[in-house]
Write an enzyme that holds these catalytic residues in place. Structure first.
Site, PDB file in Angstrom:
ATOM      1  N   GLU A   1      -8.206  64.720   9.427  1.00  0.00           N
ATOM      2  CA  GLU A   1      -9.037  65.898   9.759  1.00  0.00           C
ATOM      3  C   GLU A   1      -8.163  67.088  10.131  1.00  0.00           C
ATOM      4  O   GLU A   1      -8.639  68.215  10.181  1.00  0.00           O
ATOM      5  CB  GLU A   1     -10.041  65.548  10.881  1.00  0.00           C
ATOM      6  CG  GLU A   1      -9.491  65.505  12.296  1.00  0.00           C
ATOM      7  CD  GLU A   1      -8.673  64.250  12.637  1.00  0.00           C
ATOM      8  OE1 GLU A   1      -8.349  63.470  11.723  1.00  0.00           O
ATOM      9  OE2 GLU A   1      -8.345  64.083  13.834  1.00  0.00           O
TER      10      GLU A   1
ATOM     11  N   SER B   1      -7.906  55.160  22.692  1.00  0.00           N
ATOM     12  CA  SER B   1      -8.772  54.038  22.298  1.00  0.00           C
ATOM     13  C   SER B   1      -9.347  53.307  23.505  1.00  0.00           C
ATOM     14  O   SER B   1     -10.482  52.830  23.461  1.00  0.00           O
ATOM     15  CB  SER B   1      -8.007  53.070  21.401  1.00  0.00           C
ATOM     16  OG  SER B   1      -6.841  52.615  22.044  1.00  0.00           O
TER      17      SER B   1
ATOM     18  N   HIS C   1      -4.005  61.726  11.235  1.00  0.00           N
ATOM     19  CA  HIS C   1      -5.227  62.511  11.433  1.00  0.00           C
ATOM     20  C   HIS C   1      -5.579  63.304  10.168  1.00  0.00           C
ATOM     21  O   HIS C   1      -5.175  64.455  10.043  1.00  0.00           O
ATOM     22  CB  HIS C   1      -5.036  63.487  12.602  1.00  0.00           C
ATOM     23  CG  HIS C   1      -5.013  62.818  13.929  1.00  0.00           C
ATOM     24  ND1 HIS C   1      -6.133  62.687  14.723  1.00  0.00           N
ATOM     25  CD2 HIS C   1      -4.016  62.211  14.604  1.00  0.00           C
ATOM     26  CE1 HIS C   1      -5.825  62.037  15.830  1.00  0.00           C
ATOM     27  NE2 HIS C   1      -4.532  61.741  15.788  1.00  0.00           N
TER      28      HIS C   1
ATOM     29  N   ARG D   1       0.905  60.515  18.778  1.00  0.00           N
ATOM     30  CA  ARG D   1       1.015  59.253  19.535  1.00  0.00           C
ATOM     31  C   ARG D   1       0.368  58.116  18.732  1.00  0.00           C
ATOM     32  O   ARG D   1      -0.478  57.365  19.227  1.00  0.00           O
ATOM     33  CB  ARG D   1       0.395  59.398  20.931  1.00  0.00           C
ATOM     34  CG  ARG D   1       1.194  60.356  21.813  1.00  0.00           C
ATOM     35  CD  ARG D   1       0.681  60.483  23.224  1.00  0.00           C
ATOM     36  NE  ARG D   1      -0.700  60.900  23.257  1.00  0.00           N
ATOM     37  CZ  ARG D   1      -1.720  60.134  23.598  1.00  0.00           C
ATOM     38  NH1 ARG D   1      -1.526  58.895  23.978  1.00  0.00           N
ATOM     39  NH2 ARG D   1      -2.938  60.604  23.578  1.00  0.00           N
TER      40      ARG D   1
ATOM     41  N   CYS E   1      -6.551  56.996  13.801  1.00  0.00           N
ATOM     42  CA  CYS E   1      -5.695  56.858  14.980  1.00  0.00           C
ATOM     43  C   CYS E   1      -6.341  55.952  16.032  1.00  0.00           C
ATOM     44  O   CYS E   1      -6.433  54.756  15.805  1.00  0.00           O
ATOM     45  CB  CYS E   1      -5.325  58.239  15.493  1.00  0.00           C
ATOM     46  SG  CYS E   1      -3.811  58.230  16.440  1.00  0.00           S
TER      47      CYS E   1
HETATM   48  N1  GLN Z   1      -2.208  56.645  21.553  1.00  0.00           N
HETATM   49  C1  GLN Z   1      -3.637  56.606  21.384  1.00  0.00           C
HETATM   50  C2  GLN Z   1      -4.189  55.216  21.654  1.00  0.00           C
HETATM   51  O1  GLN Z   1      -3.430  54.311  21.798  1.00  0.00           O
HETATM   52  C3  GLN Z   1      -4.033  57.046  20.000  1.00  0.00           C
HETATM   53  C4  GLN Z   1      -3.614  58.464  19.771  1.00  0.00           C
HETATM   54  C5  GLN Z   1      -4.513  59.251  18.893  1.00  0.00           C
HETATM   55  O2  GLN Z   1      -5.654  58.865  18.601  1.00  0.00           O
HETATM   56  N2  GLN Z   1      -4.074  60.430  18.513  1.00  0.00           N
HETATM   57  O3  GLN Z   1      -5.346  55.018  21.740  1.00  0.00           O
END
Ligand code: GLN
Length: 200
Positions: free
Chosen positions: A183, A54, A181, A146, A84
């Site tokens: 997708e 992000s 996710h 994550r 996410c």
């Molecule tokens: N850990 C990522 C974040 O903090 C997000 C992980 C993901 O989009 N698969 O931006």
């Protein structure tokens, strides 16, 4: 119908494939376009902000001059799916499980609090079944990478699915956010939900 996917990083291809599959299943005509610059937002009826990092997505979007027009377009009511990192981008309040609060460029329109990298090392990435009864769909098998957690849902925002008591799918009006996710699942349920919002 034209669906724009913010395409700096993340599973852009997979989102595009799922969107085409969802259009086909719903009998909608349409196309998917990549969004990298402000002019790419022209005539877009729905938006997807994919996963990735992000901080990177925010910084690149800001540098490209996209962040502001993208935020305006969502504020004006264009349906958007953030997955996410995309969900993090939509959130009003973001902290990181390890480093706490750091400023990062966000869209920041959804009245939710998100904790980045919530699941820590042990469960950094995992697969799970998510129940979509709230949108009249079944359970889907999906992936968390994550992943963040939506830890507070306020104002007009609502929780749509939880996993182990943690919100993993939320909606506020035209905005939907998943910490997983969709997708990378074999279900088009979430993409169809986005397209129906755009058709409504
Ligand atoms: N850990 C990522 C974040 O903090 C997000 C992980 C993901 O989009 N698969 O931006």
């Amino acid at each position: 119908m034209k669906v724009g996917i913010v395409a700096y990083q993340g599973s852009v291809e997979e989102h595009a494939l799922m969107t085409y599959r969802a259009m086909k299943e719903l009998g909608y005509q349409g196309e998917v376009v990549e969004v990298k610059l402000p002019e790419d937002l022209k005539d877009v009826d729905a938006l997807i902000i994919p996963g990735g990092e992000s901080t990177t997505i925010g910084i690149v979007a800001k540098r490209a001059g996209l962040l502001e027009p993208l935020t305006d377009k969502i504020r004006e009511g264009t349906p958007v799916l953030g997955t996410c990192a995309g969900a993090i981008m939509l959130a009003k309040e973001v902290t990181d499980a390890k480093v706490g609060k750091r400023s990062q460029p966000l869209i920041g329109l959804m009245d939710v609090k998100v904790i980045r990298n919530y699941y820590g090392r042990q469960r950094e990435s995992f697969e799970a079944e998510v129940d979509l009864a709230s949108i009249n769909e079944g359970r889907i098998h999906t992936v968390f990478i994550r992943a963040p957690a939506i830890v507070e849902v306020k104002g007009r925002a609502m929780a749509l699915s939880k996993l182990d008591n943690v919100v993993v799918f939320a909606q506020q009006d035209n905005m939907i956010a998943t910490t997983f996710h969709p997708e990378l699942s074999n279900s088009t349920a979430i993409h169809k939900y986005l397209l129906r919002l755009a058709k409504a």
